[in-house]
Design a protein around this motif. Structure first.
Motif, short mmCIF file in Angstrom:
data_model
loop_
_atom_site.label_atom_id
_atom_site.label_comp_id
_atom_site.label_asym_id
_atom_site.label_seq_id
_atom_site.Cartn_x
_atom_site.Cartn_y
_atom_site.Cartn_z
N LYS A 378 2.61 -5.55 2.30
CA LYS A 378 2.95 -4.74 1.13
C LYS A 378 1.70 -4.09 0.53
O LYS A 378 1.77 -2.98 0.00
CB LYS A 378 3.65 -5.60 0.09
CG LYS A 378 5.07 -6.01 0.47
CD LYS A 378 5.72 -6.83 -0.63
CE LYS A 378 7.15 -7.20 -0.25
NZ LYS A 378 7.80 -8.03 -1.31
N ARG A 379 0.57 -4.80 0.62
CA ARG A 379 -0.67 -4.28 0.04
C ARG A 379 -1.24 -3.15 0.88
O ARG A 379 -1.75 -2.16 0.34
CB ARG A 379 -1.68 -5.44 -0.04
CG ARG A 379 -3.03 -5.05 -0.68
CD ARG A 379 -2.87 -4.75 -2.15
NE ARG A 379 -4.14 -4.48 -2.77
CZ ARG A 379 -4.79 -3.30 -2.73
NH1 ARG A 379 -4.24 -2.29 -2.06
NH2 ARG A 379 -5.95 -3.15 -3.33
N TRP A 380 -1.16 -3.25 2.20
CA TRP A 380 -1.67 -2.21 3.10
C TRP A 380 -0.60 -1.87 4.13
O TRP A 380 -0.71 -2.23 5.32
CB TRP A 380 -2.94 -2.69 3.80
CG TRP A 380 -4.08 -2.95 2.84
CD1 TRP A 380 -4.88 -2.02 2.25
CD2 TRP A 380 -4.55 -4.23 2.40
NE1 TRP A 380 -5.81 -2.64 1.44
CE2 TRP A 380 -5.64 -3.99 1.51
CE3 TRP A 380 -4.17 -5.55 2.64
CZ2 TRP A 380 -6.33 -5.02 0.89
CZ3 TRP A 380 -4.84 -6.57 2.02
CH2 TRP A 380 -5.91 -6.31 1.16
N PRO A 381 0.45 -1.17 3.72
CA PRO A 381 1.60 -0.94 4.62
C PRO A 381 1.29 -0.06 5.83
O PRO A 381 1.98 -0.15 6.84
CB PRO A 381 2.62 -0.27 3.69
CG PRO A 381 1.80 0.36 2.61
CD PRO A 381 0.64 -0.56 2.40
N GLU A 382 0.28 0.80 5.76
CA GLU A 382 0.00 1.72 6.86
C GLU A 382 -1.16 1.27 7.75
O GLU A 382 -1.56 2.00 8.65
CB GLU A 382 -0.31 3.12 6.29
CG GLU A 382 0.79 3.70 5.41
CD GLU A 382 2.10 3.83 6.17
OE1 GLU A 382 2.06 4.11 7.38
OE2 GLU A 382 3.17 3.66 5.54
N ASN A 383 -1.72 0.10 7.48
CA ASN A 383 -2.85 -0.36 8.26
C ASN A 383 -2.44 -0.65 9.70
O ASN A 383 -1.49 -1.40 9.96
CB ASN A 383 -3.44 -1.62 7.60
CG ASN A 383 -4.75 -2.04 8.24
OD1 ASN A 383 -4.77 -2.56 9.35
ND2 ASN A 383 -5.84 -1.82 7.52
N ARG A 384 -3.16 -0.07 10.66
CA ARG A 384 -2.79 -0.22 12.07
C ARG A 384 -2.99 -1.64 12.58
O ARG A 384 -2.23 -2.14 13.42
CB ARG A 384 -3.59 0.76 12.92
CG ARG A 384 -3.25 2.23 12.69
CD ARG A 384 -3.96 3.11 13.70
NE ARG A 384 -3.55 2.79 15.06
CZ ARG A 384 -4.12 3.31 16.15
NH1 ARG A 384 -5.12 4.17 16.03
NH2 ARG A 384 -3.69 2.96 17.36
N LEU A 385 -4.04 -2.29 12.09
CA LEU A 385 -4.29 -3.67 12.52
C LEU A 385 -3.12 -4.58 12.16
O LEU A 385 -2.75 -5.48 12.92
CB LEU A 385 -5.57 -4.20 11.88
CG LEU A 385 -5.91 -5.68 12.14
CD1 LEU A 385 -6.20 -5.89 13.62
CD2 LEU A 385 -7.11 -6.12 11.30
N ARG A 387 0.11 -3.61 11.60
CA ARG A 387 1.38 -3.21 12.20
C ARG A 387 1.36 -3.25 13.73
O ARG A 387 2.42 -3.32 14.35
CB ARG A 387 1.74 -1.79 11.74
CG ARG A 387 1.86 -1.66 10.24
CD ARG A 387 2.13 -0.21 9.85
NE ARG A 387 3.42 0.24 10.36
CZ ARG A 387 4.58 0.07 9.73
NH1 ARG A 387 4.60 -0.53 8.56
NH2 ARG A 387 5.70 0.51 10.25
N LYS A 388 0.18 -3.23 14.35
CA LYS A 388 0.08 -3.13 15.79
C LYS A 388 0.40 -4.45 16.48
O LYS A 388 -0.07 -5.51 16.08
CB LYS A 388 -1.34 -2.69 16.18
CG LYS A 388 -1.55 -2.47 17.66
CD LYS A 388 -0.81 -1.25 18.17
CE LYS A 388 -1.16 -0.96 19.63
NZ LYS A 388 -0.41 0.19 20.16
N HIS A 389 1.21 -4.39 17.54
CA HIS A 389 1.52 -5.55 18.36
C HIS A 389 1.12 -5.26 19.80
O HIS A 389 1.20 -4.12 20.27
CB HIS A 389 3.02 -5.88 18.30
CG HIS A 389 3.44 -6.48 17.00
ND1 HIS A 389 3.59 -5.73 15.85
CD2 HIS A 389 3.74 -7.76 16.66
CE1 HIS A 389 3.97 -6.52 14.86
NE2 HIS A 389 4.07 -7.75 15.32
#
Length: 498
Positions: A378-385, A387-389
């Motif tokens: 929620k704090r960093w919703p667009e961070n790639r680290l 969200r990335k799998h």
């Protein structure tokens, strides 16, 4: 259910009719909402009404989760608790906490969905259930209590597992070199070994993937509990019943003063209370259940079976352990070496403790992982680290999850190594949080959700239970505090030895 007669009976009838109307209304809203939201989630049979992957858990699996969480190595210290309290107070205290835990767990099962327990919105965590039912202020208090006890338990499990690992080595050492040999071993390398295994297991994404591990852990808890019971029976058959009494170790025995007797009894109450503290993961366990039959119905069955099985083992371990050792019962008769032979059976039982706590650690840690990861997303919703799998050998993993969960395990292990007396602190945490998490919040959510009238018979009875349990938790906390103060006087960082 009969409404009865008179003013109270009329009031009961009105409440029942209102309940039927509310359930019918929420059922319509739920079905309409599901139709309206079809465009917002994949309706392919693989997703639930909230858009999450379909839950497939059964009440049997939930029972395994509960057994895994409730039965810990503390079950083997119940003989010591009975020695401090005696037959009558020991059995009465155990039954008291059993009944209270079962009662509040059944109440809590209805809070998984709100405002209606069958057709309402899902609350996937204990804290979310409190927030939805009692509001933001209570939500914050619940968060402090829940996270505090969960963190404390993971640290305590690290210490306890190291002690059981050391007991495996010591049982073999005593067999080879005699019962009076110097078989002490440092706990620090054992804690590090445990931490490495937990770092690997912590990469399991959530509760839904833990069912096999939970079943294995539950089997292990049965095995070492049964081993303790069998060894106790064998000791009774060979040496007869130990010296016991209705009120435990008598004052004056080996210089035991009345004040020391009181502290030990309070500490024993705290140990038993902590043994039944599992409500803080009940909602998370319920979130693994499939939606048909209704989750609250399945969870009530799971809680009843789980707590009954745990209480049966608790009672047998306490009663038979006290009968075998009498007033000389050790704190843990598998690691305190109340038994030396057969050495392989003692070693095997402690191995079962280790395997069980490997799984129990994950059951306890998953709510912590979920809370931390949800906050970061929620704090960093667009961070790639975040969200990335990635996929490695057919297995999906997240670098964010790897870093975050590994850091948590390392920090908790370091604290366990730094403070060798931390188990006393965990006992204090358990005494302080049993009342809010296992009694206060479940009862208050039930009152709010079912609109129990203030000053009605049901309301008064529920509040009396709340007050009685608060007093019990308070005296247990006092006893744990005294044990903590005594441990501080022998404080030696990174010097934990078994």
């Amino acid at each position: 259910m009969s409404c009865g007669s008179g003013k109270e009976g009329t009031s009961s009838c009105i409440m029942i009719l209102n309940r039927v109307v509310v359930m019918s209304y929420h059922m319509l809203v739920f079905m309409e909402g599901k139709e309206q939201k079809r465009g917002r989630y994949i309706d392919d049979g693989k997703h639930d009404d909230d858009g999450q992957l379909k839950r497939t858990g059964t009440w049997q699996q939930a029972s395994a989760h509960i057994i895994t969480t409730v039965i810990g190595s503390g079950v083997l210290s119940l003989a010591w608790c009975f020695a401090q309290m005696g037959w009558i107070p020991g059995i009465s205290t155990l039954l008291f906490f059993c009944v209270i835990s079962l009662f509040t767990s059944i109440l809590l099962a209805d809070s998984y969905r709100s405002p209606d327990p069958v057709f309402g919105t899902r609350n996937s965590t204990y804290m979310n259930a409190v927030k939805a039912t009692l509001g933001m202020q209570q939500y914050k208090l619940c968060g402090i209590a829940q996270m505090g006890v969960l963190v404390g338990i993971t640290i305590g499990y690290t210490t306890t597992t190291a002690i059981s690992m050391a007991a495996i080595y010591k049982s073999i050492c005593f067999h080879q070199h005699g019962h009076h040999a110097d078989c002490h071993v440092s706990n620090n390398p054992l804690m590090i070994t445990f931490a490495i295994m937990e770092i690997i297991l912590s990469q399991v994404p959530n509760f839904h993937e833990l069912s096999p591990l939970s079943v294995i852990a539950a089997i292990m808890s049965f095995m070492y509990s049964t081993t303790g019971i069998v060894l106790s029976i064998a000791k009774i058959a060979g040496n007869g019943v130990g010296k016991t009494s209705l009120t435990g170790i008598p004052i004056g025995n080996n210089g035991l003063t009345a004040m020391e007797k009181m502290w030990r009894v309070l500490s024993a109450i705290g140990d038993i209370a902590f043994a039944f503290s599992f409500s803080f993961v009940l909602i998370e366990i319920q979130d693994t259940l499939k939606s048909s039959p209704p989750e609250n119905k399945s969870m009530k069955k799971a809680a009843t079976v789980g707590i009954f099985v745990c209480s049966m083992f608790y009672m047998m371990c306490g009663v038979l352990g006290y009968a075998a050792f009498g007033n000389d019962a050790p704190g843990n008769f598998l690691t305190g070496f109340g038994f030396f032979d057969p050495f392989w059976l003692v070693a095997l039982a402690n191995l079962c403790v280790v395997i069980h706590l490997l799984g129990a650690y994950q059951i306890i840690a998953q709510p912590i992982f979920g809370f931390m990861e949800e906050w970061v997303r929620k704090r960093w919703p667009e961070n790639r680290l975040i969200r990335k799998h990635y996929t490695l050998g057919g297995l999906e993993f997240s670098l964010f999850r790897l870093i975050g969960r590994t850091t948590y395990v390392v920090v908790m292990t370091t604290i366990a190594m730094l403070f060798p007396f931390f188990n006393d602190f965990v006992g204090l945490i358990g005494a302080c949080t049993f009342w809010p998490l296992s009694v206060y919040f479940p009862i208050q959510m039930y009152i709010a959700q079912f609109n129990i009238p203030r000053l009605s018979c049901a309301w008064i009875c529920l509040q009396l239970i709340t007050v009685a349990c608060f007093i019990v938790s308070l005296v247990a906390a006092i006893g744990s505090t005294r044990g903590l103060v005594k441990s501080v006087t022998t404080f030696k960082p990174f010097q934990s030895v078994s």
